[in-house]
Design a protein around this motif. Sequence first.
Motif, PDB file in Angstrom:
ATOM      1  N   ASP B 188      11.872  10.766   2.329  1.00 35.39           N
ATOM      2  CA  ASP B 188      11.039   9.831   1.583  1.00 35.39           C
ATOM      3  C   ASP B 188      11.518   9.782   0.127  1.00 35.39           C
ATOM      4  OD1 ASP B 188       9.987  11.983   0.192  1.00 35.39           O
ATOM      5  OD2 ASP B 188       8.041  11.943   1.176  1.00 35.39           O
ATOM      6  N   PRO B 189      10.917   8.915  -0.695  1.00 35.98           N
ATOM      7  CA  PRO B 189      11.444   8.768  -2.052  1.00 35.98           C
ATOM      8  C   PRO B 189      11.363  10.038  -2.898  1.00 35.98           C
ATOM      9  CG  PRO B 189      10.129   6.891  -1.479  1.00 35.98           C
ATOM     10  CD  PRO B 189       9.922   7.896  -0.382  1.00 35.98           C
ATOM     11  N   SER B 190      10.627  11.023  -2.441  1.00 38.10           N
ATOM     12  CA  SER B 190      10.613  12.268  -3.204  1.00 38.10           C
ATOM     13  C   SER B 190      11.520  13.314  -2.557  1.00 38.10           C
ATOM     14  CB  SER B 190       9.182  12.802  -3.325  1.00 38.10           C
ATOM     15  OG  SER B 190       8.682  13.118  -2.059  1.00 38.10           O
ATOM     16  N   LEU B 280       7.357 -14.351   7.020  1.00 38.66           N
ATOM     17  CA  LEU B 280       7.022 -13.469   5.890  1.00 38.66           C
ATOM     18  C   LEU B 280       5.537 -13.577   5.597  1.00 38.66           C
ATOM     19  CD1 LEU B 280       9.884 -14.902   3.673  1.00 38.66           C
ATOM     20  CD2 LEU B 280       9.960 -12.700   4.821  1.00 38.66           C
ATOM     21  N   LEU B 282       2.361 -14.032   2.643  1.00 37.57           N
ATOM     22  CA  LEU B 282       2.150 -15.011   1.577  1.00 37.57           C
ATOM     23  C   LEU B 282       2.962 -14.692   0.331  1.00 37.57           C
ATOM     24  CD1 LEU B 282       0.470 -17.509   0.638  1.00 37.57           C
ATOM     25  CD2 LEU B 282      -1.167 -15.885  -0.289  1.00 37.57           C
ATOM     26  N   MET B 283       3.194 -13.400   0.089  1.00 37.34           N
ATOM     27  CA  MET B 283       3.931 -13.004  -1.101  1.00 37.34           C
ATOM     28  C   MET B 283       5.445 -13.136  -0.900  1.00 37.34           C
ATOM     29  SD  MET B 283       1.274 -12.321  -2.775  1.00 37.34           S
ATOM     30  CE  MET B 283       1.822 -11.589  -4.302  1.00 37.34           C
ATOM     31  N   GLU B 285       7.185 -11.559   1.340  1.00 35.88           N
ATOM     32  CA  GLU B 285       7.770 -10.254   1.673  1.00 35.88           C
ATOM     33  C   GLU B 285       7.898 -10.096   3.188  1.00 35.88           C
ATOM     34  OE1 GLU B 285       5.306  -7.994  -1.903  1.00 35.88           O
ATOM     35  OE2 GLU B 285       4.445  -8.331   0.078  1.00 35.88           O
ATOM     36  N   ALA B 312      -0.211   0.221   2.724  1.00 38.25           N
ATOM     37  CA  ALA B 312       0.206  -0.474   1.495  1.00 38.25           C
ATOM     38  C   ALA B 312       0.625  -1.919   1.767  1.00 38.25           C
ATOM     39  CB  ALA B 312       1.308   0.249   0.733  1.00 38.25           C
ATOM     40  N   ASP B 327      -0.324 -17.637   5.726  1.00 35.24           N
ATOM     41  CA  ASP B 327      -0.931 -16.311   5.625  1.00 35.24           C
ATOM     42  C   ASP B 327      -2.284 -16.457   4.928  1.00 35.24           C
ATOM     43  OD1 ASP B 327      -1.774 -13.822   4.838  1.00 35.24           O
ATOM     44  OD2 ASP B 327       0.113 -13.228   3.896  1.00 35.24           O
ATOM     45  N   ALA B 330      -6.046 -12.565   3.045  1.00 34.97           N
ATOM     46  CA  ALA B 330      -6.982 -12.162   1.992  1.00 34.97           C
ATOM     47  C   ALA B 330      -8.206 -13.071   1.925  1.00 34.97           C
ATOM     48  CB  ALA B 330      -6.249 -12.107   0.663  1.00 34.97           C
ATOM     49  N   PRO B 331      -8.020 -14.392   1.933  1.00 29.34           N
ATOM     50  CA  PRO B 331      -9.223 -15.240   1.852  1.00 29.34           C
ATOM     51  C   PRO B 331     -10.182 -15.018   3.010  1.00 29.34           C
ATOM     52  CG  PRO B 331      -7.240 -16.542   1.497  1.00 29.34           C
ATOM     53  CD  PRO B 331      -6.791 -15.177   1.890  1.00 29.34           C
ATOM     54  N   VAL B 336      -7.597  -6.348   1.738  1.00 31.73           N
ATOM     55  CA  VAL B 336      -7.731  -5.025   1.134  1.00 31.73           C
ATOM     56  C   VAL B 336      -8.128  -3.971   2.170  1.00 31.73           C
ATOM     57  CG1 VAL B 336      -9.023  -3.709  -0.581  1.00 31.73           C
ATOM     58  CG2 VAL B 336      -8.301  -6.032  -1.083  1.00 31.73           C
ATOM     59  N   MET B 339      -5.275  -2.180   4.000  1.00 29.11           N
ATOM     60  CA  MET B 339      -4.126  -1.672   3.242  1.00 29.11           C
ATOM     61  C   MET B 339      -3.954  -0.153   3.254  1.00 29.11           C
ATOM     62  SD  MET B 339      -3.748  -4.377   0.154  1.00 29.11           S
ATOM     63  CE  MET B 339      -2.168  -3.803  -0.428  1.00 29.11           C
ATOM     64  N   PRO B 340      -5.020   0.631   3.274  1.00 32.87           N
ATOM     65  CA  PRO B 340      -4.788   2.080   3.259  1.00 32.87           C
ATOM     66  C   PRO B 340      -4.222   2.639   4.562  1.00 32.87           C
ATOM     67  CG  PRO B 340      -7.013   1.539   2.527  1.00 32.87           C
ATOM     68  CD  PRO B 340      -6.432   0.318   3.139  1.00 32.87           C
ATOM     69  N   SER B 370      -2.082  11.783   2.242  1.00 28.69           N
ATOM     70  CA  SER B 370      -2.312  12.670   1.110  1.00 28.69           C
ATOM     71  C   SER B 370      -3.096  13.912   1.499  1.00 28.69           C
ATOM     72  CB  SER B 370      -3.037  11.903  -0.002  1.00 28.69           C
ATOM     73  OG  SER B 370      -4.221  11.360   0.513  1.00 28.69           O
TER      74      SER B 370
END
Lengths: 450, 537
Positions: B188-190, B280, B282-283, B285, B312, B327, B330-331, B336, B339-340, B370
């Motif tokens: 991972d990134p760490s 993709l 809406l953003m 991605e 995420a 997409d 969200a509306p 949200v 996302m976790p 975590s």
Amino acid sequence: MKQWILLWVLVLGACSEPAPKIPQVDVAALEGPVANAVQQSIEDLELALDEPRLWSNYAEVLQAHQLYGAARKAWQARFKLGSLQPGELLLMLRCEEALGQPIEGVQEAVSSLLVENSDLISLRFSRGSSRLRAGDLQGAKEDLELALGQDRHPAILLAFGRTVLSLGDAERARSLLEEARAGAPGDVDIQKTLAPVYLQLGESDLANTELQRQLRGPKALRFDPAEIRMTQRSVSSSANTDRAREAMSRREWRIALVWLNKILAVYPDRASAHARRGMCHLMTNQPQEAERDFRKAIGEDESLAMAHRGLGVLAGRSGRTAQAVTHLARALELNPDDPDAVGMYPIALLKAGQLQEAESAYLSARKRFPNNRILVQQWLVVLRRMGRPDQGFAAATSAIQELGEDAALLHHAGLCLEAMGRTKEARQYHERSVAADEKSPSAARLEKIK
Amino acid sequence: MRSPALFLALAILSGCAPDDPTSATPGGWRKIQSFEPAVQIPQDGALRLEYGVTGGAAVFDTDGDGDLDIVLTGTGIGSPTRLWEQTEPLVFVDATVGSGFDPTFFGIGASAGDVDGDGDADVLITGRLGSQLYRNNRDGTFEQWSGFRAPKCSSSATFVDYDRDGDLDVFICRYADISLNPNKECRDPSGRLELCGPTAHPPLHDLLLNNDGTGSFTDVSAEHGIDRAAGAGLGVVVDDFTGDGRLDLYVANDGYENHLWVMGEDGRFEEQAAQRGLALNLMGETEAGMGVVSLDVDGDLAPDVYCTHLAAESNTLYIGKNDAFLDSTAPLGLGVASMPRTGFGVAARDFNRDGQEDLLVGNGRVTRGSEIVLEQLSDPWNGMAESNDLYVRSGSGFEVAPFDPVLGEAGLTRAVVAADFDRQGDLEVLLVNIGTPSVLLASPNSKGRELFVEAVDQLGRPVLHTLVRCQIGEQIQRRRQGISDGYASAQAPEVHFGLGSSQLPARVTVQWPDGEEEVFEVSAEVNRFKAQRGSGS
């Protein structure tokens, strides 16, 4: 008197905030450089627990390595110390987004700061993007419209275009996205947002044209100094691998070399980094360094297609044709979808004198990547140089039939005809090439073969 | 993510011991049976990509007794593919021994369909190095199909008669080519060791295999351009996404743009995800596509699409409009909340029978969380367990249903299969977990009426991907009788409608894959109906 003093001590003790506790991470599990960076930040912080700058530093180090849970706690501690800078709030918003969990008080602090100072475009843009992601379309619209009033940056136009699209105004989204595209014609995000908008508006031809448009020029990137600073904190090989990969995809070979050197300083035997560095050396015309890296990569991991491809290229350039064929064949075996290797392989076979195999590999490559004009051009150049203009002309006309009036292909067809002494026909092809693109090099040929 | 402490508190508050959440909430979800884990996570510390994506199931009638049985994909020696036969209503017995499944095979997902047209469902099991097809012997045993070839790491699959020649062809999502470097280490990134992601290995293109009617398959991927679109495919759903009456395929890719294979007039598929807004979010991605379902959220009787993703990233809901998709996550209240967590399996059913489809998402991370959630698993798996989510309709969008300790028990959930397992007209849900037991749950009791419809041919065999509409009064609901909705699983070929409090007869319209329509009147007392071709009006 002693009782009064004791009482005061108790009252003060009850009223004062306890010193914030430093959120810990298990540094033993982290990669060496990351563990060192985290440990150093903790040691700095332990010396001055009330220093906001050191809390930000710690939070940024954690966030840069995606240790978001601990970063959130560090930001919370930083938040309580007050006097927040716009860049810090922006990074806190990013942390909230990554975790999908709020950091208490951040939204209110951002609102307050934006009321006090309406010129904070980056922060407003970030909050607008966060709101869009969270589904607060009206909030996003409000922020992004204000940000756009101050800076018609392609990234803001893109985000605002997406917002109004979500709100159902496809016509306005189209206008915003077209403006964004004009400012950042190399951005794939704009292209892929705009194409379905055209389709929604019943313009299927425009949707197709948009998707086929070549992406050249700038992208709609927008980075706040705080974000750049934070990404620069990343010291792990994984993060640097990502950066190197991104730089390579942008064809920024020298930047990629910086990141790859960092990785190899920590992990000198990492095969994939050697393969990537070899490719950067190759693209910056350092063949010896490239060869050394590719050979090291394959020595560590024989299955790295990129290294075999690189060695194939180097062998081809130095006339070791059999080696070129062997390495490119292996690269293709390992990754049959690599368009570069698919294109290079028939040329290597041709140079090695394996004509039938070359022809067959070329046809196979054409079938696999039917719209790849570069593949055809390279093939035509090599055929002509190897004294096979007749074969080159046949390949050119076949490709022109499939790909249409392509200026470069018509030019190469003309050159092949010239080489065959068929000047009159060559002129016709050069004329067609110029008609397809007035900047075609055929214009100069027409001058010469008058 | 809910902590064990929270779970304990909720369990105690609801008056139930924490180790027996069978009836934790009166009127809530109820555990029917647990199944020994078919996926045992290795304790050697190795983190291989395939352990992150395995955990599939096929739910179908394996032995011809009319009820649904369960095949859980295993990971080979020590934890083989398991067959659970339903011997009496909602009682499943381990019938693995002698079932004929290869005990050494590392499976990932499963699909089921009658490949040879003999009236029973055969089963395809995808795996880390390729897929295996098994012929159903109609006695609870299976025989491996000789000559079937679908190499390399594969995940979800579906049977579909794409060329309308009367037999089932197969589409297989392929993931990444792990065979080149099977023991690759990723960090991972760490810098901590972690499960390799999809980009750690070369992506693979999916496979379309044409059936000649006898169960002999030919790879026709190249004829349709499928071999030119590599991605890390994890989920596939079949529906008519372009409204032209032909079945299309939508593939959720992990970390790569999703693919929409649109069937053209010429009988060829063409990839159109980007131009139709399904590649993709809406953003702009790419997301880590895992499971995927088609459903009708906006009530326009056309399919919308819901994909599950990594933590995420939100799970993403695409609403279809004017031949393109937007997409609208969200509306519509789905952004949200998801996302976790990391979603894999997903089932779109009307769990509260209010006349609108809800979404049940099985979660379980592929990266460290975590906190440690399941002590019995080793690092980093112990930090990956998550609770599952139920999103119910609220207004024009969705809202998260109140936490239920049985449904929400933390695990590493992969496949989610929702069906009427005992054919008694009630909805049950199978949650396939890795490392811990899989569970079959009964959905909460509801006063709402429900109706299951099976669209079958003249011989009583299910007709896959049939379109079924159910009308009561002014309200019309739309369902596709698919099998691959969700993740790495075979759903039972049936559709489910919630009908609220209405006591009117239902008008069921079936549109068969050849376009012909039939209408059936179903009285209010019936909660399970077989729409047989030729018997409607």
